[in-house]
Each structure stands twice: as structure tokens, then as C-alpha cells.
Design an enzyme around this catalytic site. Structure first.
Site, PDB file in Angstrom:
ATOM      1  N   LYS A  36       0.841  -1.207   0.000  1.00 28.85           N
ATOM      2  CA  LYS A  36       0.000   0.000   0.000  1.00 28.85           C
ATOM      3  C   LYS A  36       0.872   1.251   0.000  1.00 28.85           C
ATOM      4  O   LYS A  36       1.805   1.351   0.788  1.00 28.85           O
ATOM      5  CB  LYS A  36      -0.909   0.032   1.239  1.00 28.85           C
ATOM      6  N   ASP A  65      -3.645   4.411  -1.948  1.00 30.62           N
ATOM      7  CA  ASP A  65      -4.553   4.933  -0.914  1.00 30.62           C
ATOM      8  C   ASP A  65      -4.517   6.467  -0.912  1.00 30.62           C
ATOM      9  O   ASP A  65      -3.845   7.068  -0.079  1.00 30.62           O
ATOM     10  CB  ASP A  65      -4.063   4.339   0.421  1.00 30.62           C
ATOM     11  N   LYS A  67      -7.515   8.411  -1.234  1.00 32.10           N
ATOM     12  CA  LYS A  67      -8.779   8.919  -0.655  1.00 32.10           C
ATOM     13  C   LYS A  67      -9.296  10.156  -1.387  1.00 32.10           C
ATOM     14  O   LYS A  67      -9.477  11.221  -0.785  1.00 32.10           O
ATOM     15  CB  LYS A  67      -8.586   9.244   0.835  1.00 32.10           C
ATOM     16  N   ASP A  70     -13.756  15.000  -4.237  1.00 29.96           N
ATOM     17  CA  ASP A  70     -13.931  16.241  -5.008  1.00 29.96           C
ATOM     18  C   ASP A  70     -15.222  16.057  -5.819  1.00 29.96           C
ATOM     19  O   ASP A  70     -15.953  15.091  -5.601  1.00 29.96           O
ATOM     20  CB  ASP A  70     -12.697  16.471  -5.906  1.00 29.96           C
ATOM     21  N   ILE A  71     -15.499  16.948  -6.744  1.00 34.04           N
ATOM     22  CA  ILE A  71     -16.707  16.803  -7.556  1.00 34.04           C
ATOM     23  C   ILE A  71     -16.553  15.587  -8.489  1.00 34.04           C
ATOM     24  O   ILE A  71     -15.423  15.158  -8.774  1.00 34.04           O
ATOM     25  CB  ILE A  71     -17.016  18.090  -8.363  1.00 34.04           C
ATOM     26  N   THR A 122     -11.146   6.959  11.056  1.00 34.07           N
ATOM     27  CA  THR A 122     -11.094   6.427  12.428  1.00 34.07           C
ATOM     28  C   THR A 122     -10.475   7.429  13.405  1.00 34.07           C
ATOM     29  O   THR A 122     -10.513   7.212  14.611  1.00 34.07           O
ATOM     30  CB  THR A 122     -10.297   5.100  12.477  1.00 34.07           C
ATOM     31  N   ARG A 213       3.886  -0.962  10.211  1.00 34.29           N
ATOM     32  CA  ARG A 213       5.076  -1.002  11.069  1.00 34.29           C
ATOM     33  C   ARG A 213       5.401  -2.351  11.699  1.00 34.29           C
ATOM     34  O   ARG A 213       6.592  -2.638  11.888  1.00 34.29           O
ATOM     35  CB  ARG A 213       4.959   0.109  12.122  1.00 34.29           C
TER      36      ARG A 213
END
Ligand code: C5P
Length: 238
Positions: A36, A65, A67, A70-71, A122, A213
Site C-alpha cells: 500500500k 490509498d 482517498k 472532489d466533484i 477512524t 510497522r
């Protein structure tokens, strides 16, 4: 790699160091089969950074990733650009962008890629979402947004381990649940507030785990990844 072979663990390569990311990709990619990359890395190194990681682990599936939020037209353009260039196994948008945006993003998504939604971050608690204007209780808001994502044609959501069961029962078995905040037994939790072991999360119905990690911070990252896979008695690819 296409999503057909569905890897179990996406190792989060969270580092501001390009050479480190490439070294981890080479080492860990062949073990987990999936990596990722997030917005810190991509904003630092751009598409060339993604390409460098992809070249270092050519057989590993990627979860990009970023995220997007927007429009519809803009998100569709971003999704299309990412999918055409990298064919990631997964990428994501915020469900708060609404149905039209999610549908446009899904339409722009290549056939090799699956699109996930972020519901409620989260990092937000009940008070924080009230301030934003959401009126429902947090778990209810999360499941509503997961259902909205599913109804908009998305393939799954990124969710915390605590949300797995509720979303799984509402959205069914075909919906992908990509779950971060995972810690092997005995591992340090670092800044994660509520963690679950890989075994518990899979038992509750996670389809994929994001683990950073506990793997990248180990003295031998490839061995740490293999140990996690061994602990759940699974091959890298489901
Ligand atoms: O190192 P660690 O296993 O905590 O990394 C988890 C990864 O999952 C990080 O890249 C983090 O940004 C991401 N993530 C998370 N919690 C969320 C969403 C994403 O930890 N709710």
C-alpha cells in the site's frame, strides 16, 4: 497483478524515503504479494515514486490509498489517470463525496482495479462527527456510508476492525473489507488506539488486512511478514 488473485495482506510502505520504500518493496512484495502506498509518499514522489515501487516489486498488487474527495468529474479524472497508468488492485475515494461522485469514480475505474470507500475516518469520534454535522451515532453513520458505497457500485470499504461485523452483515460476503489497525500478538500498538490481531480480524470477516510497522519496523521485514502469514495459517494469496 489483477484483483483476481486477491492477496490477504497489504503492507503499508509509510516512509518519506524513496530508497527505503523501494528496498521494502523488493523485500516484502514477494512475501505479501501486496503493498500500500499512501498520500505522504505519493505527494512526495508523485507518479514516478509509484512507478519506482512497482518496478521494485513487479508482481505485487498495489493499493493506492489517496482517498479522493472532489466533484464527480474531477474524481473520475483522477481515478482514470491512476488506473490507466498503474492498474492498482485497489484505490479509494471518500464516501462523503456522495453517490454521484462514487458512481463516476467507479465508471472511471479500470477493470483490473477495485474501488473502495472511506466511510468515517477512524481519527474522528462521536463529538467530532457531530461538529461536522453528522447526526447519527458513529457506528450507524459508518454502516450507512458503507451501504451507500455499495449501492453506488463500489467494491468495498476501508474500515476499522471494530466495524467489520456490522458492515459484513449489512453488505454481504462479496463486499471487500480492507482493515488497518492490525497488530500481531505481542506487537507494539504505536499510535493505533484500538487494534486487533490478524486472526481476530479475519475471523470477524475482514477480507484484507493493512499492516505497516509490525512488518516494516522489524529487523527482518520479509521474515516478519512471513511470520504473520504463518500465524494465520494462510498463503499470501487467498
Ligand atoms: O503501521 P500501521 O500498521 O499502523 O499502518 C497502518 C496503515 O493503514 C497506515 O498507512 C495508515 O495510514 C493506514 N490507515 C489506518 N487507519 C485508518 C485508515 C488507514 O491506520 N483508519
Amino acid at each position: 497483478m489483477s484483483v483476481a488473485s486477491s492477496p490477504l495482506i497489504f503492507c503499508a510502505l509509510d516512509t518519506p524515503d524513496l530508497a527505503q520504500a523501494k528496498a521494502w518493496a523488493e523485500e516484502i512484495g514477494p512475501v505479501t504479494g501486496a503493498l500500500k502506498l499512501g498520500m505522504e509518499f505519493v505527494n512526495a514522489y508523485g507518479p514516478q515514486g509509484i512507478e519506482a515501487v512497482q518496478n521494485a516489486a513487479p508482481d505485487a498488487a498495489l493499493f493506492i490509498d489517496l482517498k479522493f474527495h472532489d466533484i464527480p468529474n474531477t474524481v473520475a479524472g483522477a481515478v482514470s489517470a491512476v488506473c490507466q497508468r498503474f492498474s492498482p488492485a485497489y484505490l479509494n475515494v471518500h464516501a462523503a463525496g456522495g453517490t454521484e461522485m462514487m458512481q463516476a469514480a467507479k465508471d472511471a475505474c479500470g477493470t483490473q482495479s477495485k474501488l473502495l470507500a472511506v466511510t468515517i475516518l477512524t481519527s474522528l469520534n462521536q463529538d467530532a462527527i457531530r461538529l461536522v454535522g453528522y447526526q447519527h451515532e458513529l457506528p450507524d453513520q459508518v454502516t450507512r456510508m458503507a451501504k451507500l458505497a455499495q449501492d453506488s457500485g463500489l467494491d468495498g470499504v476501508v474500515c476499522s476492525a471494530m466495524e467489520i461485523e456490522q458492515i459484513r452483515s449489512l453488505c454481504g460476503n462479496e463486499f471487500d473489507l480492507m482493515v488497518p489497525g492490525i497488530r500481531p500478538v505481542g506487537a507494539q500498538t504505536q499510535d493505533q488506539k484500538r487494534v486487533m490481531t490478524p486472526e481476530e480480524a479475519l475471523g470477524k470477516g475482514a477480507s484484507h488486512l493493512v499492516i505497516g510497522r509490525p512488518i516494516t519496523g522489524a529487523a527482518n521485514p520479509a521474515q516478519a511478514a512471513q511470520d504473520i502469514l504463518d500465524s494465520i495459517g494462510k498463503d499470501a494469496v487467498a
